[in-house]
Design an enzyme around this catalytic site. Structure first.
Site, PDB file in Angstrom:
ATOM      1  N   ASP A 529      87.262  15.970 -27.291  1.00 29.63           N
ATOM      2  CA  ASP A 529      86.802  14.825 -26.512  1.00 29.63           C
ATOM      3  C   ASP A 529      87.121  13.555 -27.297  1.00 29.63           C
ATOM      4  O   ASP A 529      87.475  13.616 -28.478  1.00 29.63           O
ATOM      5  CB  ASP A 529      85.299  14.981 -26.276  1.00 29.63           C
ATOM      6  CG  ASP A 529      84.708  13.827 -25.493  1.00 29.63           C
ATOM      7  OD1 ASP A 529      85.398  13.312 -24.607  1.00 29.63           O
ATOM      8  OD2 ASP A 529      83.570  13.438 -25.793  1.00 29.63           O
ATOM      9  N   LYS A 530      86.995  12.395 -26.665  1.00 29.25           N
ATOM     10  CA  LYS A 530      87.274  11.131 -27.357  1.00 29.25           C
ATOM     11  C   LYS A 530      85.995  10.386 -27.701  1.00 29.25           C
ATOM     12  O   LYS A 530      85.628  10.260 -28.867  1.00 29.25           O
ATOM     13  CB  LYS A 530      88.185  10.226 -26.511  1.00 29.25           C
ATOM     14  CG  LYS A 530      88.551   8.917 -27.219  1.00 29.25           C
ATOM     15  CD  LYS A 530      89.208   7.940 -26.288  1.00 29.25           C
ATOM     16  CE  LYS A 530      88.223   7.275 -25.355  1.00 29.25           C
ATOM     17  NZ  LYS A 530      87.257   6.389 -26.059  1.00 29.25           N
ATOM     18  N   PHE A 671      83.898  -8.957 -13.228  1.00 25.47           N
ATOM     19  CA  PHE A 671      85.041  -8.105 -13.542  1.00 25.47           C
ATOM     20  C   PHE A 671      85.122  -6.926 -12.575  1.00 25.47           C
ATOM     21  O   PHE A 671      84.104  -6.431 -12.107  1.00 25.47           O
ATOM     22  CB  PHE A 671      84.881  -7.576 -14.971  1.00 25.47           C
ATOM     23  CG  PHE A 671      85.933  -6.578 -15.362  1.00 25.47           C
ATOM     24  CD1 PHE A 671      87.084  -6.991 -15.990  1.00 25.47           C
ATOM     25  CD2 PHE A 671      85.770  -5.224 -15.086  1.00 25.47           C
ATOM     26  CE1 PHE A 671      88.052  -6.067 -16.354  1.00 25.47           C
ATOM     27  CE2 PHE A 671      86.727  -4.310 -15.439  1.00 25.47           C
ATOM     28  CZ  PHE A 671      87.875  -4.728 -16.078  1.00 25.47           C
ATOM     29  N   ASP A 809      88.085   9.092 -20.123  1.00 26.06           N
ATOM     30  CA  ASP A 809      88.335   7.669 -20.256  1.00 26.06           C
ATOM     31  C   ASP A 809      89.652   7.281 -19.600  1.00 26.06           C
ATOM     32  O   ASP A 809      90.479   8.130 -19.265  1.00 26.06           O
ATOM     33  CB  ASP A 809      88.372   7.282 -21.731  1.00 26.06           C
ATOM     34  CG  ASP A 809      87.629   5.997 -21.992  1.00 26.06           C
ATOM     35  OD1 ASP A 809      87.568   5.177 -21.060  1.00 26.06           O
ATOM     36  OD2 ASP A 809      87.106   5.829 -23.099  1.00 26.06           O
ATOM     37  N   ARG A 936      91.210  10.659 -17.840  1.00 26.98           N
ATOM     38  CA  ARG A 936      90.633  10.646 -16.497  1.00 26.98           C
ATOM     39  C   ARG A 936      90.497  12.068 -15.955  1.00 26.98           C
ATOM     40  O   ARG A 936      90.768  12.335 -14.782  1.00 26.98           O
ATOM     41  CB  ARG A 936      91.471   9.788 -15.544  1.00 26.98           C
ATOM     42  CG  ARG A 936      91.690   8.364 -15.990  1.00 26.98           C
ATOM     43  CD  ARG A 936      90.398   7.616 -16.177  1.00 26.98           C
ATOM     44  NE  ARG A 936      89.782   7.250 -14.907  1.00 26.98           N
ATOM     45  CZ  ARG A 936      88.521   6.849 -14.801  1.00 26.98           C
ATOM     46  NH1 ARG A 936      87.756   6.784 -15.861  1.00 26.98           N
ATOM     47  NH2 ARG A 936      88.031   6.513 -13.634  1.00 26.98           N
ATOM     48  N   ASP A 962      80.784  16.088 -27.563  1.00 24.20           N
ATOM     49  CA  ASP A 962      79.421  15.663 -27.884  1.00 24.20           C
ATOM     50  C   ASP A 962      78.535  15.482 -26.661  1.00 24.20           C
ATOM     51  O   ASP A 962      77.358  15.158 -26.805  1.00 24.20           O
ATOM     52  CB  ASP A 962      79.451  14.356 -28.668  1.00 24.20           C
ATOM     53  CG  ASP A 962      79.867  13.181 -27.809  1.00 24.20           C
ATOM     54  OD1 ASP A 962      80.802  13.353 -26.992  1.00 24.20           O
ATOM     55  OD2 ASP A 962      79.276  12.090 -27.928  1.00 24.20           O
ATOM     56  N   ASN A 965      79.381  16.645 -20.438  1.00 28.26           N
ATOM     57  CA  ASN A 965      80.652  16.813 -19.744  1.00 28.26           C
ATOM     58  C   ASN A 965      81.660  17.603 -20.572  1.00 28.26           C
ATOM     59  O   ASN A 965      82.765  17.874 -20.107  1.00 28.26           O
ATOM     60  CB  ASN A 965      81.235  15.447 -19.363  1.00 28.26           C
ATOM     61  CG  ASN A 965      81.344  14.508 -20.549  1.00 28.26           C
ATOM     62  OD1 ASN A 965      80.907  14.837 -21.659  1.00 28.26           O
ATOM     63  ND2 ASN A 965      81.904  13.355 -20.337  1.00 28.26           N
TER      64      ASN A 965
END
Length: 1321
Positions: A529-530, A671, A809, A936, A962, A965
Site C-alpha cells: 500500500d502507499k 477546489f 490514490d 485508483r 495499514d 482497505n
C-alpha cells in the site's frame, strides 16, 4: 453520481470507446444533496473514430481526444502514451475509481466462495443501481423496539432457527472450556502423521503383530499431542482476551427513557446509542443528531483506511431538529428500510419512514464501525448493522489457513516415505514368507518351533505389520511438533528484536502467527500500500519560490548557504506551534524586515485562501483541513507570521506579524478535480477587493496576465522542485474593481441558484473572474516518506525481490511517491494502462501468427537494454483483465432452446479461456517489469492482482498495508504484514506479522526470514538423515534374523531416540543457527536469492539426505557386525551376544548423529556445545540406569537388558569399534564439504571466509537520491491532483460555524493539529 450510457442506433454495446466502438453518449445526471452539495452534471460525446484517426496519424505514439461539451466548446488534448510524466490525466480512466469491488467477478476463488461472492455481488449491484430485490428493501430496523427484529429469522442446518440480525459481539476464538479437548484432538488427528501413529498404537496392542512394546509409540505421541495442544491453547487464550477487550468496550444505550452505560456486546439492531468525543463507533449507525451545528459529526477513519484526516457526516434535517433530547429520542419510532448488509464502504441506500413521511438515506449520514468520533461532544444514532453484519466485518474477506511452501513439500515427502515404508515392509514380509517355507520350518530348524501351525503366508502377513511397526520411525512422529517448536522460537526472536522496535509509537514487532516464519525467506513479490505504509501520511512544507527567488535551503540570516544545519527559531511569533521544521533563516528575516512585500502577500494568501476550520481547545488552536496539503500550508503561514485565527460565514480573521486583521469573504471558489485550483474573493479592511488563487501550475499558468512577472524563473524553480519529488503549487492574485465585481457577482448568484447544470454554470462564471492573474510564486510540500523507505526498497530489489505498489490514490500522487522512494527512476521506460493493453493485443496477434506461419515471431515485447515499469489505473486494470461485469439486458427475451443454451455455454467457455489467457499474458508482462504501480484500485482489485501472481507465477507473495482497505490483499498473499502504531488496527488484526515502520521489512525478510529458512532446511535435511540412519539398521538386521521383525535396538532406546537423545541439538540449530551475521545479511542481499529458488531444501536435497542416511545405517550395522563375528574379549569371553551388539550400534549411532549436527552448525554458542555433548552424556547416563539390576528388579518384564551396557562397554575393542564406526561415517562428510568449499564455494562461503574483514568495515553510506528528469514542457502539480473537495459549502452556508463569542487570545503554547491522509490508499 448516476452514470447513464445511451447507446447510439446501430452501435454494438460491447464496442465502447477503448474497445473499438464508434461512440457513446455519456450523461451524468445532476442531484443535490441535503447539505446543498452539487454533483457533476456533464453531457459528453467521445468520438472514438476521431481518436483512432489521431492515433494512426501519430504512429500509435500520440493520442488525440475530442471532447465536445454541452456548452459547445471543444477541447483538444494530445498526450504521449508512453510517457511516464505526460500521461493525460483528463482521461476518465486515470482519475476515477470506475466501479465498486463487487462489480468484479472473483474468478480466482473456490466454488463455495464464488457462490458467496455472487450473492454479495447481487446485493451490491442492486445497491449501485438504487434498486432493491422485488422493489422493496429487505433489511428493516425499528427504533426503540427490541422485539421487532425477533420476527425475522433464518434457518440453519435445515432445522435450527436463529435471528436474521447479528448481535454486536464478535468471536474469533475457536475453543471454550468444554470443547477444547475434543475439538483440539479432532483437529490434531486430522493430520495424517498423528492418525498414522494412532493406528500404529492400536496395532501394537495386538501381541501377535507387534515385537515392540506399546509405550514406544504412546510416549512420543503424547508428547507431540501435548505440546501442540498447549500451543493452541495459548493462541486461543490470546484470542479470548482480544475478543473480551473489544466486546466489553463501554457505550451508552437509551433504555427506559435515559442513556445508561452498556457494553458493546449487548448492543442490538434498533438501539439508540450516544457517543462522546473520541469514542470508537461500536456498530454501523445512522446519525440522528449531534451537538455540532446542523448535526455534523466529524469522524476519523484510521481503522478503515489508515488515514487520520477528519471526514464529516451529516444527519437528516428533520432528525437534527426533532431528535435532540432524551425524551425526543425515546419517542422516536421511525422505521428504516435499507439494503442488506454488504462490504461496500462507500455506498449505502435506504429510506426512513417517520410521521407519514419518507426520507432518503445515504452513506453521508452513516457512522461506520471502527471509526472514531472526533471534535464532536455528543452524537446520537440508531444501530443499522451490528457485529458480523457491519461493513468493516463484511469487508474483511474470508480467512484462509496459510501453509508454507516447505509445509507442502514436507507433506509430499512424508507420503513418499510412507509409500517407501510399505514397499520395504512388503519386501521383508515376502522374505519372511520365503524363509519360513525354506529355512525356518520346524523340520529343518526344529529349535525355532514355536508350537504354532500357521502357514508361511500368514506368518509373512503378520511380519508385514510387524515391520510397519518396527520401522515406523521412518515416518517421523516428532517431525511436525519439532517444526512447530522451531517456528515458535523464531517467532519469539522476531518479537524480541529491538532493531524492529518503533520507539516513537512504543510499537514492537509482533509475529501474530507461528506457522510461516521460514516462508519469510522465500518472498519473490511484495505488494505494498502507499498511504501510511510507504508514507507517514504527513505533509511537510519544505521550500517555496517568491518572485523568482527560491527559499528553503540551509541558509543563514543574510541568505548565504551554510553547512551548519540549525532549525529556525520561531520564538518571536506567539502563534508558532513549533511543528514547522525549517532551515532557511533568511526567509523569516525577509518577511519581518518588509524588504520584500511580495513575501508578505505570499503568506497572506496561504493564511486566507483555504477551507480550513479552526477550533480553540484549552487555549490551543486546532486546525481541521480537508487535505493534509492544505493543513501543511496554513501551518507554514502560521509559523512564519501569518496565522489563521478564526472564520465566520462571511469573514476570516488572521494575524499578520502580530496584527489582527479581518477580511470580508465575498466568494469562495472551491477546489474540485476538474478545476485543479481554489480561489477566494475578499475585501480587505481598507475596502479593496482581491482574488487569491492557488492551484496546479498547469492551470495557473494558463490564466496569468501576459505581463505577470517572474514566470520563467518560477517555472525553472518548479522543475527543481519536481526533480526533488516535491508536491508543487502555484500562488497568484488579482485586484478587482468594484464595478467588475458587482457585474460578476450577479452572474455568480444566478449560477448558484440554477436548477439545472449548476456546476457547469458555476465553472463558467469562475472562469470569467479567474484570469489575468499575477504570479506570486510556488510552494513545495514533501509527502513525507517513512524513514528508510528508499534504502529499504533498494536493498530488497538487490535481493531480487520485486515490489509492486497497489494504492487507491490518484495516478499523479502514486507516481510522485514512486519516484520519491526510488521505486521508479528516470532510467525506466514507463507504460500506462493503454500502452499495456496495446502490448497484450500485440502478444495475442503474434501468438496467432506463430500458429498460422512456420517462421517464428519474436515474442520479446521489451528491449534487452530497457527497464520497463507499469503505472496502471484501476479502470485500465479492469479493461486489461476483462473483469468488468456486464449488465444484464432488461428487455424481455423468450426462453432459450437447448441448442441456444449449448452455444451460449460454448461461447462462455471460450470467453473464459480467452480471459484467463489474457490475464496470464498480463502477469507475464508485468513480472518482466522493474516496478509496477497500480493506482485508483479497489480493495478487491488489490487482492485480485495478488491472486493472479500467485496463480500464474507460482511465486511466494507478501502484502503489506495499514488500513481496512488492505485486509483482502493481506489475507490473499502468502504472508500478510500490517503496519501498526497508527490508530487503525484492522490491517494488523488480519496480518501475520506487524511492526511500526516499512523499513523493518528488510530486517524481517533478509535477516529473520533468511535465517528461519536456512535453519528449517538444515533441520529437515538432518531430521530425515538421522531417522533413516536409525531406522534402516532394522532393515539390515532383518537379513540375519530370518526377517522376523526383530528390532536391532532395545525398546527404550527406540522410545527415547527422537525424544531425548537426538532432539535437542537439532532444535538448537533450528532456533539459533546463523550462517552470517545480521549486518552481513543486510549488506549482501544476494544471499536471499537461494531461498527464492528453493536451493536449500527440495526433492534433490531430500534424496541426498535419504541416501546419506542409508549409507550411514549400513556403516552403523556392518562395522559392529564385522567386529562381533570372530572376536574374543580380554577376559577370554566372547561378548558377541545380541544385547552387546545393540548397545554398540546404538552408541555409535548417537555419537555419529550428534557429531553430524555439530558439523552442520555454523554459529557456535555455549547452548550448542551443551546440547551436543549433553545429549551424548544423557544417553550413556540413561542407558546405564536402564540396564541396571535395580530397575530390572522393580520392572522385570519391561527392562530386560540387565547389565548389557556395563558388560559391553568395559571391553576396549568395542570402544574402538564405536570410534571406527563414527570416523567412517563423518570423515567422508568433512572431506566432501572441504572439497566443495575449495572447488565451488557458495556466496555464503565466500563471505564467511572474509567475515572479519567485512565486520570491521563501515557499511557504505547511502547514496543521495538521484534526480530524475521530468519533461520540462509539461508542468504538473501533485498537490492539486491529490487534493479533495474542501469545506467551502459548509463554510459559505454557515452550517459548520458555531455561534460563539469572541475567541480567547491564544498563547505562546498554542499548537496546530494537522491531520493527514486525505487520500485513500
Amino acid at each position: 453520481m448516476l452514470l447513464l450510457l445511451s447507446r447510439k442506433p446501430g452501435v454494438n454495446p460491447e464496442n465502447s470507446p477503448g474497445r473499438g466502438g464508434e461512440g457513446w453518449l455519456t450523461t451524468h445526471s445532476t442531484s443535490r444533496g441535503r447539505g446543498g452539495e452539487l454533483k457533476n452534471s456533464t453531457t459528453l460525446f467521445t468520438s472514438t473514430k476521431s481518436w483512432r484517426e489521431g492515433k494512426k496519424s501519430n504512429n500509435l505514439c500520440e493520442r488525440r481526444e475530442i471532447l465536445q461539451h454541452s456548452t459547445g466548446t471543444t477541447k483538444v488534448m494530445s498526450t504521449d502514451r508512453f510517457s511516464s510524466i505526460d500521461d493525460d490525466d483528463d482521461r476518465g480512466y486515470d482519475d476515477v475509481v470506475p466501479y465498486s469491488d463487487d462489480e468484479t467477478d472473483n474468478e480466482l476463488d473456490s466454488s463455495n466462495e464464488r457462490l458467496d461472492d455472487t450473492e454479495q455481488n447481487r446485493i451490491n449491484q442492486q445497491t449501485e443501481e438504487g434498486k432493491q430485490p422485488k422493489n422493496e428493501y429487505t433489511w428493516k430496523v425499528k427504533a426503540n423496539d427490541k422485539n421487532f427484529c425477533d420476527q425475522f429469522t433464518v434457518t440453519k442446518y435445515g432445522c435450527f432457527k436463529k435471528s436474521k440480525y447479528s448481535g454486536n459481539a464478535i468471536r474469533t476464538y475457536k475453543y471454550n472450556v468444554f470443547t477444547f479437548l475434543p475439538r483440539n484432538l479432532m483437529e490434531q488427528f486430522k493430520r495424517a502423521a498423528n492418525a498414522y501413529f494412532l493406528i500404529l498404537l492400536i496395532l501394537q496392542a495386538i501381541p501377535q503383530i507387534s515385537t515392540l512394546a506399546w509405550y514406544t509409540t504412546l510416549v512420543p505421541l503424547l508428547v507431540v499431542l501435548g505440546i501442540t495442544a498447549v500451543k493452541d491453547l495459548i493462541d486461543d487464550i490470546a484470542r479470548h482476551k482480544m475478543d473480551k477487550m473489544i466486546n466489553n468496550r463501554a457505550c451508552e444505550v437509551l433504555q427506559d427513557g435515559r442513556f445508561k452505560p452498556s457494553k458493546w456486546r449487548n448492543i442490538k439492531v434498533g438501539d439508540i446509542v450516544r457517543l462522546r468525543r473520541d469514542d470508537f463507533i461500536p456498530a454501523d449507525i445512522q446519525l440522528l443528531s449531534s451537538s455540532e451545528p446542523n448535526s455534523l459529526c466529524y469522524v476519523e477513519t484510521a481503522e478503515l483506511d489508515g488515514e487520520t484526516n477528519l471526514k464529516f457526516k451529516m444527519s437528516l434535517e428533520v432528525t437534527d431538529k426533532l431528535l435532540k433530547t432524551e425524551k425526543d429520542l425515546e419517542s422516536f419510532d421511525g422505521l428504516i428500510e435499507c439494503e442488506e448488509p454488504n462490504n461496500r464502504l462507500d455506498k449505502f441506500t435506504g429510506t426512513l419512514y417517520w410521521r407519514n413521511q419518507s426520507y432518503p438515506l445515504d452513506i453521508n449520514s452513516i457512522l461506520l464501525r471502527g471509526c472514531t468520533v472526533r471534535n464532536t461532544d455528543t452524537t446520537h444514532g440508531i444501530v443499522i448493522f451490528a457485529g458480523a453484519d457491519s461493513k468493516i466485518m463484511r469487508n474483511g474477506g474470508k480467512t484462509t489457513f496459510k501453509r508454507t511452501k516447505i509445509d507442502q513439500l514436507m507433506n509430499y515427502m512424508v507420503y513418499m516415505i510412507f509409500l517407501f515404508l510399505i514397499l520395504l515392509s512388503t519386501g521383508l514380509a515376502i522374505g519372511h514368507t520365503f524363509w519360513q517355507s525354506e529355512i525356518g520350518n520346524f523340520t529343518r530348524s526344529w529349535y525355532l518351533d514355536d508350537g504354532e501351525t500357521d502357514t508361511p503366508s500368514y506368518r509373512g502377513f503378520i511380519a508385514f505389520w510387524g515391520y510397519i511397526i518396527v520401522m515406523n520411525t521412518m515416518v517421523p512422529i516428532s517431525l511436525y511438533v519439532s517444526v512447530e517448536v522451531i517456528r515458535m522460537g523464531q517467532s519469539y526472536f522476531i518479537n524480541w528484536d529491538l532493531q524492529m522496535y518503533y520507539a516513537e509509537k512504543d510499537t514492537p514487532a509482533k509475529a501474530r502467527t507461528t506457522t510461516l516464519t521460514e516462508q519469510l525467506g522465500q518472498i519473490e513479490y511484495i505488494f505494498s500500500d502507499k498511504t501510511g505504509t510507504l508514507t507517514q501520511n504527513i505533509m511537510a512544507f519544505k521550500k517555496c519560490s517568491i518572485s523568482g527567488t527560491s527559499y528553503g535551503e540551509v541558509c543563514n540570516a543574510v541568505g548565504d548557504r551554510t553547512d551548519k544545519v540549525e532549525l529556525v527559531d520561531f520564538s518571536w511569533n506567539s502563534y508558532a506551534d513549533g511543528q514547522l521544521k525549517f532551515y532557511d533563516h533568511y526567509l523569516p528575516h525577509v518577511i519581518r524586515s518588509g524588504k520584500e512585500p511580495t513575501a508578505a502577500e505570499f503568506f497572506k494568501l496561504l493564511a486566507l485562501c483555504h477551507t480550513v476550520m479552526v477550533e480553540d481547545i484549552n487555549g490551543q488552536m486546532i486546525y481541521q483541513a480537508a487535505s493534509p496539503d492544505e493543513g501543511a500550508l496554513v501551518t507554514a503561514a502560521r509559523n512564519l507570521g501569518f496565522a489563521f485565527l478564526s472564520r465566520t460565514q462571511k469573514t476570516i480573521t488572521i494575524s499578520e506579524l502580530g496584527i489582527k486583521r479581518t477580511y470580508q469573504v465575498l466568494a469562495i471558489l472551491d477546489f474540485n478535480s476538474d478545476r485543479k485550483r481554489m480561489s477566494i474573493i475578499l475585501r480587505d479592511p481598507e475596502g479593496n477587493i482581491k482574488l487569491y488563487c492557488k492551484g496546479a501550475d498547469t492551470v495557473i499558468y494558463e490564466r496569468l496576465h501576459p505581463n505577470s512577472p517572474n514566470n520563467e524563473s518560477t517555472e525553472e524553480t518548479l522543475k527543481e522542485f519536481a526533480n526533488e519529488t516535491l508536491r508543487t503549487l502555484c500562488l497568484s492574485y488579482k485586484d478587482i474593481g468594484e464595478a467588475e465585481f458587482a457585474e460578476w457577482d450577479k452572474k455568480f448568484k444566478a449560477a448558484s441558484v440554477s436548477t439545472s447544470n449548476r456546476d457547469e454554470a458555476l465553472d463558467r462564471v469562475y472562469e470569467e473572474i479567474e484570469n489575468n492573474l499575477l504570479l506570486l510564486g510556488a510552494t513545495a510540500i514533501e509527502d513525507k516518506l517513512q524513514d528508510g523507505v528508499p534504502e529499504t526498497i533498494e536493498t530488497l530489489k538487490r535481493g531480487d525481490i520485486k515490489i509492486w505498489v497497489l494504492t487507491g490514490d490518484k495516478k499523479e500522487t502514486a507516481e510522485n511517491i514512486g519516484f520519491s522512494c526510488q521505486l521508479l527512476t528516470h532510467e525506466m521506460t514507463i507504460y500506462d494502462g493503454e500502452a499495456v493493453s496495446v502490448m497484450l493485443n500485440t502478444m495475442q496477434s503474434n501468438r496467432a501468427k506463430m500458429m498460422r506461419e512456420p517462421n517464428p515471431y519474436r515474442s520479446d515485447i521489451f528491449r534487452s537494454d530497457e527497464k520497463p515499469a507499469f503505472i496502471i489505473t484501476g479502470s485500465w486494470l479492469n479493461e486489461i483483465l476483462r473483469e468488468k461485469k456486464r449488465r444484464k439486458k432488461k428487455w424481455f427475451r423468450r426462453p432459450r432452446t437447448e441448442d441456444e443454451k449449448r452455444k451460449q455455454m460454448e461461447k462462455d467457455q471460450k470467453d473464459e479461456a480467452a480471459k484467463e489467457k489474457r490475464q496470464k499474458d498480463f502477469v507475464d508482462l508485468a513480472c518482466q517489469c522493474t516496478a509496477v504501480v497500480c493506482c485508483r484500485v479497489t480493495p478487491k482489485q488489490k487482492a485480485m492482482v495478488v491472486s493472479l501472481v500467485k496463480k500464474y507465477k507460482k511465486a511466494i507473495t507478501l502484502a503489506i498495508g495499514d488500513g481496512a482497505n488492505d485486509v483482502n490483499m493481506i489475507k490473499t498473499a502468502h504472508i500478510g504484514v500490517g503496519i501498526s502504531g497508527q490508530e487503525g488496527m484492522q490491517a494488523v488484526m488480519s496480518s501475520d506479522y506487524a511492526f511500526g515502520q516499512f523499513r523493518f521489512l528488510q530486517r524481517l525478510l533478509l535477516v529473520h526470514g533468511r535465517w528461519s529458512y536456512i535453519r528449517m532446511c538444515k533441520f529437515l535435511r538432518y531430521f530425515f538423515y538421522k531417522n533413516f540412519a536409525f531406522t534402516l539398521v532394522h532393515f539390515w538386521y532383518s537379513f540375519f534374523n530370518g526377517f522376523s521383525a526383530q528390532t536391532a535396538y532395545e525398546n527404550w532406546f527406540i522410545t527415547l531416540y527422537n525424544v531425548l537423545y537426538s532432539s535437542l541439538p537439532v532444535l538448537v540449530v533450528g532456533v539459533l543457527d546463523q550462517d552470517v551475521t545480521d549486518k552481513l545479511s543486510l549488506r549482501f542481499p544476494k544471499l536471499y536469492i537461494p531461498g527464492q529458488k528453493d536451493s536449500f531444501f527440495n526433492f534433490k536435497m531430500f534424496f541426498v539426505s535419504l541416501l546419506h542416511g542409508v549409507v550411514m545405517s549400513m556403516v552403523i550395522f556392518f562395522i559392529p557386525y564385522g567386529a562381533f563375528l570372530q572376536t574374543m574379549g580380554q577376559d577370554g569371553e566372547a561378548p558377541t551376544d545380541y544385547q552387546s551388539f545393540a548397545v554398540t550400534a546404538a552408541s555409535a549411532l548417537i555419537i555419529t548423529v550428534n557429531f553430524q549436527i555439530a558439523l552442520d552448525t555454523s554459529y557456535w554458542t555455549f547452548v550448542n556445545a551443551f546440547s551436543v555433548f549433553g545429549s551424548i552424556i544423557l544417553y550413556f547416563a540413561i542407558m546405564f540406569d536402564l540396564h541396571s539390576a535395580g530397575i530390572h528388579i522393580l520392572f522385570p518384564s519391561v527392562f530386560t537388558f540387565t547389565g548389557a551396557a556395563p558388560n559391553a562397554l568395559r571391553q576396549p575393542y568395542l570402544w574402538l569399534t564405536i570410534i571406527l564406526t563414527v570416523a567412517i561415517c563423518l570423515l567422508p562428510v568433512v572431506a566432501v564439504r572441504f572439497l566443495m568449499q575449495v572447488v565451488s564455494p557458495s556466496d555464503t562461503d565466500k563471505i564467511q571466509m572474509h567475515r572479519k574483514k567485512y565486520e570491521i568495515e563501515l557499511l557504505p553510506k547511502p547514496s543521495r537520491p538521484s534526480s530524475f528528469n521530468r519533461n520540462a514542457s509539461i508542468r504538473r502539480s501533485a498537490y492539486a491532483f491529490s487534493h479533495q473537495r474542501g469545506y467551502a459549502d459548509l463554510i459559505s452556508s454557515g452550517r459548520s460555524i458555531r455561534k460563539k463569542g469572541l475567541r480567547p487570545e491564544p498563547g505562546v503554547s498554542s499548537r496546530t493539529h494537522e491531520t493527514a491522509g486525505a487520500n485513500a490508499s
